[in-house]
Scaffold this motif. Sequence first.
Motif, short mmCIF file in Angstrom:
data_model
loop_
_atom_site.label_atom_id
_atom_site.label_comp_id
_atom_site.label_asym_id
_atom_site.label_seq_id
_atom_site.Cartn_x
_atom_site.Cartn_y
_atom_site.Cartn_z
N ALA A 118 0.93 -1.20 0.03
CA ALA A 118 0.00 0.05 -0.12
C ALA A 118 0.92 1.33 0.06
O ALA A 118 0.36 2.30 -0.50
CB ALA A 118 -0.95 0.14 1.24
N GLY A 119 2.06 0.92 0.61
CA GLY A 119 2.93 2.37 0.41
C GLY A 119 3.59 2.66 -0.65
O GLY A 119 4.13 3.76 -1.02
N LEU A 120 3.36 1.90 -2.02
CA LEU A 120 4.10 2.07 -3.25
C LEU A 120 3.14 2.89 -3.87
O LEU A 120 1.83 2.90 -3.81
CB LEU A 120 4.02 0.80 -3.88
N SER A 121 3.58 3.55 -5.07
CA SER A 121 2.68 4.34 -5.91
C SER A 121 1.64 3.50 -6.72
O SER A 121 1.96 2.29 -7.02
CB SER A 121 3.37 5.24 -6.85
N GLU A 122 0.70 4.02 -7.12
CA GLU A 122 -0.21 3.00 -7.86
C GLU A 122 0.37 2.18 -8.92
O GLU A 122 0.17 1.14 -9.35
CB GLU A 122 -1.40 4.05 -8.39
N ASN A 123 1.14 2.97 -9.80
CA ASN A 123 2.05 2.63 -11.03
C ASN A 123 3.00 1.23 -10.67
O ASN A 123 3.26 0.61 -11.51
CB ASN A 123 2.59 3.57 -11.70
N ALA A 124 3.49 1.58 -9.36
CA ALA A 124 4.72 0.63 -9.13
C ALA A 124 4.05 -0.59 -8.35
O ALA A 124 4.78 -1.57 -7.98
CB ALA A 124 5.52 1.41 -8.09
N ARG A 125 2.73 -0.26 -7.76
CA ARG A 125 2.19 -1.45 -7.17
C ARG A 125 1.85 -2.74 -7.64
O ARG A 125 0.96 -2.70 -8.72
CB ARG A 125 0.88 -0.96 -6.47
N PRO A 126 2.37 -3.80 -7.32
CA PRO A 126 1.99 -5.12 -7.91
C PRO A 126 0.57 -5.62 -7.86
O PRO A 126 -0.19 -5.19 -6.75
CB PRO A 126 2.88 -6.36 -7.42
N GLN A 127 0.02 -6.28 -8.87
CA GLN A 127 -1.40 -6.88 -8.46
C GLN A 127 -1.23 -8.26 -7.57
O GLN A 127 -0.50 -8.68 -7.55
CB GLN A 127 -1.92 -7.20 -9.85
N ARG B 19 8.74 -4.53 -12.30
CA ARG B 19 8.64 -3.25 -13.57
C ARG B 19 9.81 -3.93 -14.46
O ARG B 19 9.46 -3.69 -15.57
CB ARG B 19 9.16 -1.90 -12.59
N GLU B 20 10.96 -4.28 -14.17
CA GLU B 20 11.83 -4.77 -15.07
C GLU B 20 11.21 -5.76 -15.97
O GLU B 20 11.55 -5.79 -17.19
CB GLU B 20 13.12 -5.24 -14.22
N ASP C 256 10.59 -2.62 -2.17
CA ASP C 256 10.89 -1.56 -3.24
C ASP C 256 11.75 -2.50 -4.47
O ASP C 256 11.32 -2.43 -5.47
CB ASP C 256 11.70 -0.44 -2.64
N ASP C 257 12.48 -3.43 -3.93
CA ASP C 257 13.28 -4.15 -4.69
C ASP C 257 12.37 -5.10 -5.40
O ASP C 257 12.48 -5.31 -6.71
CB ASP C 257 14.24 -5.00 -4.06
N VAL C 258 11.30 -5.68 -4.71
CA VAL C 258 10.35 -6.55 -5.39
C VAL C 258 9.47 -5.76 -6.47
O VAL C 258 9.46 -6.28 -7.83
CB VAL C 258 9.53 -7.06 -4.33
N ALA C 259 9.00 -4.66 -6.23
CA ALA C 259 8.48 -3.82 -7.27
C ALA C 259 9.39 -3.48 -8.54
O ALA C 259 8.56 -3.58 -9.57
CB ALA C 259 7.80 -2.64 -6.69
#
Length: 239
Positions: free
Chosen positions: A9-18, A87-88, A80-83
């Motif tokens: 929940a602390g990640l931005s919407e674009n960075a947040r995994p489903q 993204r990568e 953050d590393d997981v997100a």
Amino acid sequence: MPVWHEALAGLSENARPQVAGVVLEQHPDRPRLYMQWQQMGWPLMWDPFNLLELSAVPVTYLIDPAGRVVLVQPPIDRVDDVAARLREAAGRWSDEMAVEPGPVYPPVSSKDPGPGAAGPELADHAISTSLWRGDDGLDEAVSFFRRALEQTDDPVRWFQLGVALRMRYDSPRRRPADFSAAVEAWSHALAIDPNQYIWRRRLQQYGPRLAKPYPFYDWIPVAREEIEGRGDTPVALAV
């Protein structure tokens, strides 16, 4: 689950995994109540027969857009590393990378496998009948599991027979011996494979009262009180 939910929940919407979950509970209603209590809205799927063939939970998988497992048990303290890892993977995505989905298991079929069917075919039919026909299919499911066990002493089939028996015990089709028969089936499975955590917990959760090492569901009164305090109606429990 709440730890991952809070971390993401602390990640931005674009960075947040489903996020999606699979719960290996006997009934789906307690997980529903838990999700309602914790206000977690992502999809939760129900696998009472342990079709995932896990021996313990929780297990967390990081899956890329192509449907491939990128990482198993990603570290929660490095979200953050997981997100970034996802993204990568998403950046390398192309339609050609997509993994073709397999068939729904167990197969949805109303066809009786017949008297000469092999054990796996009988068990698949029993699972399908239990999950897709509900209470109306439980008598048939128990019968097919018993037929499968005439051919094998497979502990997986004993566990699954116990699941079907307990389902029937908690349904309008209950038979007086279903509770004890489920306990016996789970106990037999665990005797063959004593390191199967999922089976052990199922027996402790739904078996004799004194076999429980600690209270599994003492959070339920707290959950109900807090949900009602928010003005909502708690999910009703079958048991």
